[in-house]
Design a protein around this motif. Structure first.
Motif, short mmCIF file in Angstrom:
data_model
loop_
_atom_site.label_atom_id
_atom_site.label_comp_id
_atom_site.label_asym_id
_atom_site.label_seq_id
_atom_site.Cartn_x
_atom_site.Cartn_y
_atom_site.Cartn_z
N GLU A 277 73.96 -18.79 39.47
CA GLU A 277 74.61 -18.21 40.65
C GLU A 277 73.86 -18.57 41.93
N HIS A 278 72.63 -19.08 41.78
CA HIS A 278 71.82 -19.45 42.95
C HIS A 278 71.21 -20.84 42.71
N ALA A 279 72.08 -21.78 42.38
CA ALA A 279 71.63 -23.09 41.91
C ALA A 279 70.75 -23.84 42.91
N GLN A 280 70.96 -23.65 44.20
CA GLN A 280 70.19 -24.38 45.20
C GLN A 280 69.27 -23.47 46.01
N ASP A 281 69.05 -22.28 45.52
CA ASP A 281 68.24 -21.31 46.26
C ASP A 281 67.17 -20.74 45.32
N ALA A 282 66.01 -21.37 45.29
CA ALA A 282 64.95 -20.98 44.36
C ALA A 282 64.53 -19.52 44.52
N PRO A 283 64.29 -19.03 45.75
CA PRO A 283 63.89 -17.63 45.89
C PRO A 283 64.93 -16.66 45.33
N ALA A 284 66.20 -16.90 45.66
CA ALA A 284 67.26 -16.01 45.17
C ALA A 284 67.39 -16.11 43.66
N ALA A 285 67.23 -17.31 43.12
CA ALA A 285 67.36 -17.50 41.67
C ALA A 285 66.26 -16.78 40.91
N ILE A 286 65.02 -16.93 41.38
CA ILE A 286 63.90 -16.26 40.72
C ILE A 286 64.07 -14.75 40.80
N LEU A 287 64.40 -14.27 41.99
CA LEU A 287 64.58 -12.83 42.18
C LEU A 287 65.67 -12.30 41.25
N ALA A 288 66.79 -13.02 41.15
CA ALA A 288 67.89 -12.57 40.30
C ALA A 288 67.49 -12.56 38.83
#
Length: 205
Positions: free
Chosen positions: A69-80
């Motif tokens: 769901e956050h393929a190009q957003d590392a911070p958002a992906a890790i947080l999720a």
């Protein structure tokens, strides 16, 4: 029938511990014979293994969705991904027991006619090597995700960063000290700083 047996075994395990669960009790609740359960799962250990695999598949599928769901957003992906893990462990005592069990699988699996050890309990689940496999698979998925979406990162840094991320998350499951929101943000920032991604604007949100 298989799904009902797994759900019943899961509920009983969470309620009183795997060592106190009996196949005859599961059979009575589900409304099937004990030999039917043996035919489907082999024995109590086979049922426990199937229960762990089902929980692992559900958990890893959720992690994959959180990342994608956050393929190009590392911070958002890790947080999720971290928040998903913390939330799921809170909702599923069985998952928490699996994730926080001995990672080296050093505890001897239970034995006996109904999957218990004479003179002692088997704990939540006597299949700790499977829990190690779940953690290993989760780490491998995270490593592959970072390598694919952020190819500029060093492979060794990714592997070390993911390992630290996983271990930090598990340690907070064992000894929570703050809210899940605050914990997820703190772990995320540690991972971002290690991977040198903390300068991304979304990391400061």
């Amino acid at each position: 029938m298989r799904e009902q047996v797994l759900k019943t075994a899961h509920a009983l395990t969470v309620d009183k511990g795997w060592d106190r669960v009996r196949l005859s009790e599961i059979a009575e609740v589900v409304g099937v014979s004990r030999p039917t359960i043996y035919k489907e799962f082999g024995d109590k250990t086979g049922l426990g293994d199937a229960m762990i695999v089902a929980e692992a598949e559900r958990f890893l599928a959720g992690i994959a969705v959180a990342l994608d769901e956050h393929a190009q957003d590392a911070p958002a992906a890790i947080l999720a991904a971290v928040r998903y893990t913390l939330d799921e462990a809170e909702r599923s005592p069985l998952l928490k027991a699996v994730l926080t069990s001995n990672r080296d699988g050093s505890e001897t699996p239970a034995s006996g006619d109904d999957g218990t050890r004479p003179g002692g309990g088997a704990g939540m689940l006597p299949l700790l090597t499977t829990s190690h496999s779940m953690l290993h698979t989760a780490s491998a998925s995270l490593t592959a995700w970072f390598a694919h979406h952020f190819p500029e990162l060093d492979a060794v840094d990714i592997a070390d960063g993911v390992d630290a991320l996983v271990r930090l998350t598990v340690s907070h499951l064992v000894l929570p000290e703050d809210s899940r929101d605050a914990t997820a943000r703190r772990i995320t920032l540690v991972a971002l700083r290690y991977l040198r991604l903390d300068d991304l604007p979304s990391a400061r949100r």
